[in-house]
Design a protein around this motif. Structure first.
Motif, PDB file in Angstrom:
ATOM      1  N   ALA A  11      -2.630  35.040  33.980  1.00  0.00           N
ATOM      2  CA  ALA A  11      -2.128  35.710  35.182  1.00  0.00           C
ATOM      3  C   ALA A  11      -0.908  36.545  34.823  1.00  0.00           C
ATOM      4  CB  ALA A  11      -1.778  34.687  36.245  1.00  0.00           C
ATOM      5  N   LYS A  12      -0.925  37.801  35.229  1.00  0.00           N
ATOM      6  CA  LYS A  12       0.225  38.684  35.055  1.00  0.00           C
ATOM      7  C   LYS A  12       1.080  38.678  36.315  1.00  0.00           C
ATOM      8  CE  LYS A  12       1.316  43.340  33.384  1.00  0.00           C
ATOM      9  NZ  LYS A  12       0.743  44.665  33.002  1.00  0.00           N
ATOM     10  N   ALA A  13       0.467  38.304  37.419  1.00  0.00           N
ATOM     11  CA  ALA A  13       1.163  38.168  38.708  1.00  0.00           C
ATOM     12  C   ALA A  13       0.591  36.950  39.413  1.00  0.00           C
ATOM     13  CB  ALA A  13       0.963  39.416  39.558  1.00  0.00           C
TER      14      ALA A  13
ATOM     15  N   TRP B  18      -3.905  37.191  51.404  1.00  0.00           N
ATOM     16  CA  TRP B  18      -3.531  36.850  50.035  1.00  0.00           C
ATOM     17  C   TRP B  18      -2.277  37.630  49.690  1.00  0.00           C
ATOM     18  CZ3 TRP B  18      -8.519  38.435  51.336  1.00  0.00           C
ATOM     19  CH2 TRP B  18      -9.446  37.380  51.418  1.00  0.00           C
ATOM     20  N   VAL B  19      -1.375  36.984  48.967  1.00  0.00           N
ATOM     21  CA  VAL B  19      -0.082  37.582  48.662  1.00  0.00           C
ATOM     22  C   VAL B  19       0.144  37.582  47.160  1.00  0.00           C
ATOM     23  CG1 VAL B  19       2.406  37.429  49.008  1.00  0.00           C
ATOM     24  CG2 VAL B  19       0.864  36.798  50.853  1.00  0.00           C
ATOM     25  N   ALA B  20       0.417  38.773  46.612  1.00  0.00           N
ATOM     26  CA  ALA B  20       0.757  38.911  45.198  1.00  0.00           C
ATOM     27  C   ALA B  20       2.266  39.020  45.044  1.00  0.00           C
ATOM     28  CB  ALA B  20       0.086  40.148  44.609  1.00  0.00           C
ATOM     29  N   SER B  21       2.780  38.400  44.001  1.00  0.00           N
ATOM     30  CA  SER B  21       4.207  38.466  43.679  1.00  0.00           C
ATOM     31  C   SER B  21       4.346  38.161  42.191  1.00  0.00           C
ATOM     32  CB  SER B  21       5.006  37.463  44.511  1.00  0.00           C
ATOM     33  OG  SER B  21       4.608  36.131  44.192  1.00  0.00           O
TER      34      SER B  21
ATOM     35  N   GLY C 192      10.738  42.782  49.972  1.00  0.00           N
ATOM     36  CA  GLY C 192      10.230  41.928  48.901  1.00  0.00           C
ATOM     37  C   GLY C 192       8.744  42.162  48.684  1.00  0.00           C
ATOM     38  N   CYS C 193       7.934  41.113  48.817  1.00  0.00           N
ATOM     39  CA  CYS C 193       6.489  41.271  48.651  1.00  0.00           C
ATOM     40  C   CYS C 193       5.788  41.526  49.979  1.00  0.00           C
ATOM     41  CB  CYS C 193       5.882  40.059  47.946  1.00  0.00           C
ATOM     42  SG  CYS C 193       5.962  38.532  48.888  1.00  0.00           S
TER      43      CYS C 193
END
Length: 553
Positions: free
Chosen positions: A126-128, A148-151, A195-196
């Motif tokens: 995983a890169k994020a 879905w939330v990427a951070s 932020g995200c």
């Protein structure tokens, strides 16, 4: 164009997921939905114990459960691979990801910037972080969402100190602000320091247009990715993103100078961090450090936010404030509020300089280097000592611009450290409505009822004729407890909506003035005017706090 007014539209920012590939985003959302990568799906796979541990950032129980699930249940294999990749940050074979996410496949994940090859092998890491997020629907079935939330990967998902432009995921502060915000329809809302994008997600469900700002290009890139990945659930047309969302790059209120909003929410970088001569912004953790000394970033926002509020508009934010030795906690925040602005501060906790330093050094994993940890800890203590700081408060701030410039403002500063109902936002909104009602009505003419969640509690010594202590308690909202006089308890017992507050006060006044109080002991030197005025003031306070409510007309 000045940086502060830069409209963020780029889809390819280094080390951030790409949002300029709509076909891949659509395929990813479909795959995640098909594999049941949702809050309920993950909880069902892991079980209550491992899922609860994962929410404490403890991944070992979830790893063990996921491994057993893969071996035991072929149907769970796809979801387990996705959980292990993102939630547990465990590299996965590309063929496992191809099987689990057949629409986008491993190659598509790489193209979006969500995974990267592990050097010297065939695994993808995983890169994020990408995780399920959502909230329940209202009682009428409206308003719920599965997203879905990427951070960036969190401290427990990677080795070493966090990068300084780290984009924070779903943290305790962000969920606190979500629960604190009272939801009402407004045309234009502002998410300051997005932020995200968590706050923006919620705003899009009850506001027509959301402006999201941040000082970090990477944060805005994550927000854009998250909104477009969840476009359908957020009622956003990917081809016309600007119709509902504006992304602005800049510091604090600069990107929206001259504009106004009906609602502003902000989880700003409020962490108080030692400053050093010649420091550069590249050495600061942008997700938590606003670059100003002490609590000046919170002070600046409290003073400046009313300027971007439309008449009747509200701002809700979280913050830290310094408490100098020998001073009351609210003295500094009280001085930040502009004249004519409604302000409500609720301090939820206060910690000493040592505990504060430990919290934020641990937050960025700065304890992994012993000498760095020692130097940074010492810098925190020296910084607080230079300003005679004995404690640091944390809490919720609500600001409101009155509809009319000459309207009297109310300022309230209180400390509530015990557990309160969540979400608390609806109760804060109801409190504002009661405040407005009190300003517009004569309490003496009001017909009042006891709120449904209110109970009375009496304490007396064995054998005593009358109680020595009478308490009124709220079971909902801020769960206040109010110590009552016998007269006020008698007033409340008569609040069934039939008589006005003035009529009830008059009856008690006649009883006391006639030589007997409600306990039958009599009272000499009775001042009817002072009694009535004091009683109705106490009644108004009970209405303000929600113990008593106006009866429907």
């Amino acid at each position: 164009m000045p940086k502060s007014l830069y409209e963020f539209t780029a889809g390819n920012i280094p080390d951030a997921p790409r949002s300029d590939l709509p076909e891949l985003l659509t395929a990813l959302a479909a795959d995640l939905r098909q594999v049941d990568y949702t809050l309920d799906g993950v909880a069902g796979l892991l079980g209550e114990s491992a899922y609860t541990a994962l929410n404490r950032d403890q991944i070992i129980p979830a790893l063990l459960v996921a491994e057993r699930a893969e071996r035991r249940d072929k149907g769970a294999k796809a979801l387990a691979a996705v959980v292990r990749l993102w939630l547990l940050a465990e590299p996965q074979p590309s063929e496992s990801l191809d099987a689990a996410l057949p629409g986008i496949r491993a190659a598509g994940l790489q193209e979006l910037g969500l995974v990267e090859p592990v050097p010297g092998g065939s695994l993808l890491a995983a890169k994020a972080d990408l995780r399920p997020y959502g909230w329940d629907a209202n009682e009428d079935g409206s308003g719920g969402a599965e997203l879905w939330v990427a951070s960036d990967l969190a401290a427990h998902q990677q080795e070493g100190v966090l990068r300084h432009d780290h984009v924070l995921g779903i943290g305790q502060a962000s969920t606190t602000l979500v629960q604190t915000t009272f939801r009402r329809h407004t045309k234009r809302a502002l998410d300051l320091g997005t932020g995200c994008g968590i706050q923006a997600f919620h705003l899009l469900h009850h506001c027509e247009h959301v402006t999201a700002t941040d000082i970090s290009e990477r944060a805005l890139a994550f927000t854009r990715f998250n909104i477009l990945l969840n476009a359908e659930a957020l009622s956003v047309d990917p081809a016309r993103l600007e119709d509902r969302v504006s992304l602005r790059l800049g510091s604090l209120l600069e990107p929206v100078a001259g504009e106004d909003f009906g609602l502003v929410v902000s989880n700003p970088p409020f962490v108080i961090t030692p400053r050093s001569a010649g420091e550069e912004t590249s050495g600061q953790f942008t997700y938590r450090d606003g670059g100003l000394p002490g609590d000046e970033i919170v002070a600046a926002l409290v003073a400046g936010l009313p300027a971007v509020l439309a008449p009747g508009g509200t701002a809700q934010m979280l913050g830290n404030w310094e408490v100098p030795a020998g001073a009351a906690w609210h003295e500094r925040p009280q001085g930040w509020v502009p004249d004519g602005v409604d302000a409500w501060f609720i301090q939820r906790e206060m910690v000493g300089p040592e505990e504060y330093a430990e919290t934020w050094l641990r937050d960025a994993s700065e304890g992994r280097d012993r000498q760095h940890y020692r130097d940074a800890y010492a810098a925190y203590l020296a910084d607080f000592e230079s300003r005679n700081v004995a404690g640091i408060g944390f809490g919720m701030v609500l600001l409101r611009r009155p509809v009319s410039p000459g309207q009297a403002a109310f300022n309230r500063f209180e400390e509530i450290t015990y557990p309160i109902e969540q979400p608390i936002g609806p109760h804060l909104g109801a409190a504002l409505e009661r405040q407005d009602w009190l300003a517009a009505n004569n309490i003496s003419e009001a017909h009042l009822l006891v709120a449904d969640d209110v109970t009375e509690e009496r304490h007396q010594r064995p054998g005593a004729e009358h109680p020595g202590v009478i308490l009124l308690r709220q079971g909902a909202g801020l769960r206040r407890t109010n110590l009552l006089s016998t007269e006020l308890a008698g007033f409340i017992s008569a609040c069934d909506g039939d008589l006005s507050a003035g009529q009830i006060a008059g009856a008690l006044e006649a009883l006391l003035g006639g030589g007997g109080d409600v306990q039958g002991t009599g009272e000499e030197g009775f001042d009817a005017g002072s009694f009535r005025s004091g009683l109705l003031t106490d009644v108004a306070n009970l209405v303000r706090d929600g113990f008593l409510i106006p009866a429907a007309d």
